[in-house]
Write a protein that holds these residues in place. Structure first.
Motif, PDB file in Angstrom:
ATOM      1  N   GLU A  86       0.824  -1.214   0.000  1.00 20.97           N
ATOM      2  CA  GLU A  86       0.000   0.000   0.000  1.00 20.97           C
ATOM      3  C   GLU A  86       0.858   1.266   0.000  1.00 20.97           C
ATOM      4  OE1 GLU A  86      -2.604  -0.150   3.365  1.00 20.97           O
ATOM      5  OE2 GLU A  86      -3.046  -2.272   3.071  1.00 20.97           O
ATOM      6  N   GLY A  87       2.167   1.089   0.100  1.00 23.46           N
ATOM      7  CA  GLY A  87       3.082   2.218   0.191  1.00 23.46           C
ATOM      8  C   GLY A  87       3.498   2.481   1.629  1.00 23.46           C
ATOM      9  N   PHE A  88       4.623   3.159   1.789  1.00 20.39           N
ATOM     10  CA  PHE A  88       5.099   3.475   3.134  1.00 20.39           C
ATOM     11  C   PHE A  88       6.017   4.686   3.071  1.00 20.39           C
ATOM     12  CE2 PHE A  88       7.735   0.165   1.270  1.00 20.39           C
ATOM     13  CZ  PHE A  88       9.028   0.573   1.506  1.00 20.39           C
ATOM     14  N   SER A  89       6.304   5.247   4.226  1.00 20.88           N
ATOM     15  CA  SER A  89       7.115   6.465   4.303  1.00 20.88           C
ATOM     16  C   SER A  89       8.477   6.166   4.912  1.00 20.88           C
ATOM     17  CB  SER A  89       6.397   7.532   5.134  1.00 20.88           C
ATOM     18  OG  SER A  89       6.206   7.077   6.457  1.00 20.88           O
ATOM     19  N   GLN A  90       9.412   7.060   4.642  1.00 18.24           N
ATOM     20  CA  GLN A  90      10.733   6.939   5.242  1.00 18.24           C
ATOM     21  C   GLN A  90      10.649   7.218   6.735  1.00 18.24           C
ATOM     22  OE1 GLN A  90      13.737   9.485   3.554  1.00 18.24           O
ATOM     23  NE2 GLN A  90      15.397   8.574   4.721  1.00 18.24           N
ATOM     24  N   PHE A  91      11.424   6.479   7.495  1.00 15.00           N
ATOM     25  CA  PHE A  91      11.508   6.700   8.936  1.00 15.00           C
ATOM     26  C   PHE A  91      12.264   8.004   9.198  1.00 15.00           C
ATOM     27  CE2 PHE A  91      13.580   6.200  13.062  1.00 15.00           C
ATOM     28  CZ  PHE A  91      12.520   5.783  13.857  1.00 15.00           C
TER      29      PHE A  91
END
Length: 588
Positions: free
Chosen positions: A273-278
């Motif tokens: 579904e997609g994800f963001s950088q930490f």
């Protein structure tokens, strides 16, 4: 006195020569007999070295090879020192000399001792370099902290890494005082963190690697990388990290048949579904090292892959980072040298960040199909991956951040000498400062804490503050002989700003260093103050109007007699100036 005959002297001489020869041969044999085969290798990739085995390995390596030196530095909460091991092709171990012509790459291992992949990989890496199995870096000096969390490493078990596939036994995440050391780089509650600062400023690394094992989703990759956030690093240095160093690492590893992806930052859902950088704020190792413009990254191997595979992947990744540092060394030095002045010239500094929703990167992600199915155990929906159904498809990766709060960079901060705990941490981090030689009155920017929220659950020994709002004003303040002046035009200016600006997420204010100002020390007795309050209103018609308006439009206030008296007390000269007054001031 009895004298020996000539023959007896000769016999004694030959006996001594024989003993010395036997001792000398024995010593050389002992040194040569150390085969430098690690516990990991001897166990066919099933076990990791203990703390004692790790230190003994490096001590023997240093005894055998002149290019290696091991030192013990400072203290840890366990009572044992931290060690650093340096690998220098020229056998030069003076870091001031090294920095004149070479880069330093620092590798941190065992911050979470259950995540031991880097510990074993680095032992083999150093050995293979000095034994000539891989090229000796010519312009890069390697330094490793073999095991940072010594107390956690000594607390060995086989069960606490619930999600992890090996090794057979390992250390515990918490240190000797149960702190997570990868949350302690700013607050420095532990001796470990204070010693790390000592080591970091001694060697001043250009590149930093912190080796970890991930938790979270399931996917095909053994290796993931977590570089420090490039927008936060900023400027040309951030661009270099994002457009050159990271792509080069990915390309090198693909060529070695080691696919890698950015750290998969999801929990209990599928990454497709997609994800963001930490976002690595300064509490974390790479967030801390970024404050000195060090190019930092975490290695996050995948917990479900076999231990042998994870260690071998970490080994190859570190080899690749050494190659990049060798090839790009001059560029790295130049960019780091210019980074401080580039920031200061911009006049403003971002202290709070959020995801930039207008920009994304598309990853050709290799995952496994996952669905939410009904649990036979709880009856609720649960996530289930099917490793028999791999996929490769485009996934949105949100790896751009934008500032949501900038501050104007002041020329200097002033810290009253009574806040010695703050001064101590600034000195630990090599912050340059001077002291007033006489009492001095200055016009400064003053902060009053207008509002803040506090976490309801303890976090690493603190109930931290957030959503801090300020009333800012210019005031004439008297400072005393011995108070501290800290100019921002110095190498540590990012550390200064991100710890002293109260709205920064990892500021000393956020970490409760100033909680004494949040408590009012003097109050009033209502039966006395009510008479004085009435006199105050009679003498101040404008205040009477404000009071009447507040009662009219604030129902809770109108129905609370004590709130009324307290509000009036806070408008009077009786109210203490120290309450909610942030005790650090800045000069424009």
């Amino acid at each position: 006195m009895r004298y020996l005959s000539k023959n007896q002297i000769i016999i004694h001489f030959f006996i001594l020569v024989f003993i010395f020869t036997i001792w000398s041969c024995s010593s050389k044999t002992d040194k040569i007999s150390y085969d430098f085969i690690t516990k990991f290798e001897k166990s066919n990739g099933l076990e990791t070295a203990t703390y004692d085995e790790t230190i003994a390995f490096y001590e023997s390596l240093a005894q055998t090879f002149s290019e290696v030196k091991i030192d013990s530095i400072g203290e840890t909460d366990s009572g044992k020192p931290l060690h650093i091991v340096t690998l220098s092709a020229d056998a030069v171990f003076n870091y001031s000399e090294i920095r004149k012509s070479k880069r330093v790459l620092l590798i941190n291992n065992g911050i979470h001792p259950g995540e031991s992949d880097g510990t074993d990989a680095t032992m083999m890496l150093f050995r293979d370099i000095v034994e000539g199995n891989i090229d000796m870096p010519k312009s890069t000096v390697l330094v490793t902290i073999p095991i940072y969390n010594v107390g956690g490493s000594l607390n060995r078990n086989s069960t606490t890494r619930t999600n992890q596939n090996g090794p057979e036994s390992y250390g515990f995440r918490g240190n000797a005082r149960n702190f997570d050391l990868n949350r302690d780089f700013i607050k420095s509650d532990t001796k470990n963190a204070r010693t790390f600062a000592q080591i970091f400023h001694l060697i001043q690394p250009d590149v930093f690697i912190d080796n970890h094992v991930s938790n979270g989703a399931d996917y095909q990759y053994t290796l993931t990388h977590l570089f420090t956030q490039h927008n936060k690093l900023g400027g040309d240095l951030g661009d270099f990290l994002h457009t050159k160093m990271m792509p080069q690492l990915e390309e090198k590893l693909v060529q070695k048949a080691w696919d890698i992806t950015p750290y998969v930052n999801v929990f209990n859902r599928t990454p497709d579904e997609g994800f963001s950088q930490f976002m690595d704020s300064p509490r974390y190792s790479t967030g801390y090292t970024t404050l000195w413009n060090t190019l930092g990254m975490m290695v996050e191997t995948h917990m479900l892959k076999p231990y042998k595979q994870r260690v071998e992947g970490t080994y190859e990744l570190m080899k690749s980072m050494i190659e990049i540092t060798e090839d790009e060394g001059e560029t790295i030095s130049a960019l780091r040298k210019d980074a401080v002045s580039n920031f200061i010239n911009k006049k403003v500094y971002p202290i709070q960040w959020t995801i930039d929703t207008t920009k994304t990167t598309t990853l050709n992600f290799k995952g496994f199909e996952g669905t939410m199915i009904e649990s036979n155990f709880t009856g609720a929906k649960r996530l289930k991956y099917d490793t028999n159904k791999p996929f490769t498809k485009p996934v949105d990766y949100k790896n751009y951040m934008t500032s949501i709060l900038d501050i104007e960079i002041p020329e200097a901060y002033i810290i009253p000498q009574g806040w010695w705990n703050i001064i101590e941490l600034l000195k630990l981090n090599n912050i340059e400062m001077s002291r007033f030689e006489r009492d001095t009155i200055l016009t400064v920017k003053s902060y009053k804490i207008k509002n803040y929220e506090t976490r309801k659950q303890p976090y690493e020994g603190h109930y931290s503050h957030y959503n801090v709002a300020l009333d800012v004003s210019e005031e004439k303040v008297t400072f005393f002989k011995g108070d501290y002046l800290i100019n921002t035009n110095q190498n540590g200016f990012r550390y200064v700003i991100e710890t002293l600006e109260p709205q920064a997420p990892d500021s000393f204010f956020s970490w409760n260093f100033f909680d004494t100002i949040l408590q009012q020390k003097e109050g009033f007795s209502p039966y006395i103050w009510e008479d004085k309050a009435q006199q105050l209103l009679k003498a101040n018609p404008k205040l009477q109007i404000d009071y009447n308006l507040k009662k009219t439009f604030d129902e809770d206030f109108a129905n609370n007699w004590y709130a009324q008296l307290d509000w009036l007390h806070k408008q009077s000269e009786n109210y203490e100036k120290a309450h909610l007054q942030y005790p650090i001031y800045s000069i424009k």
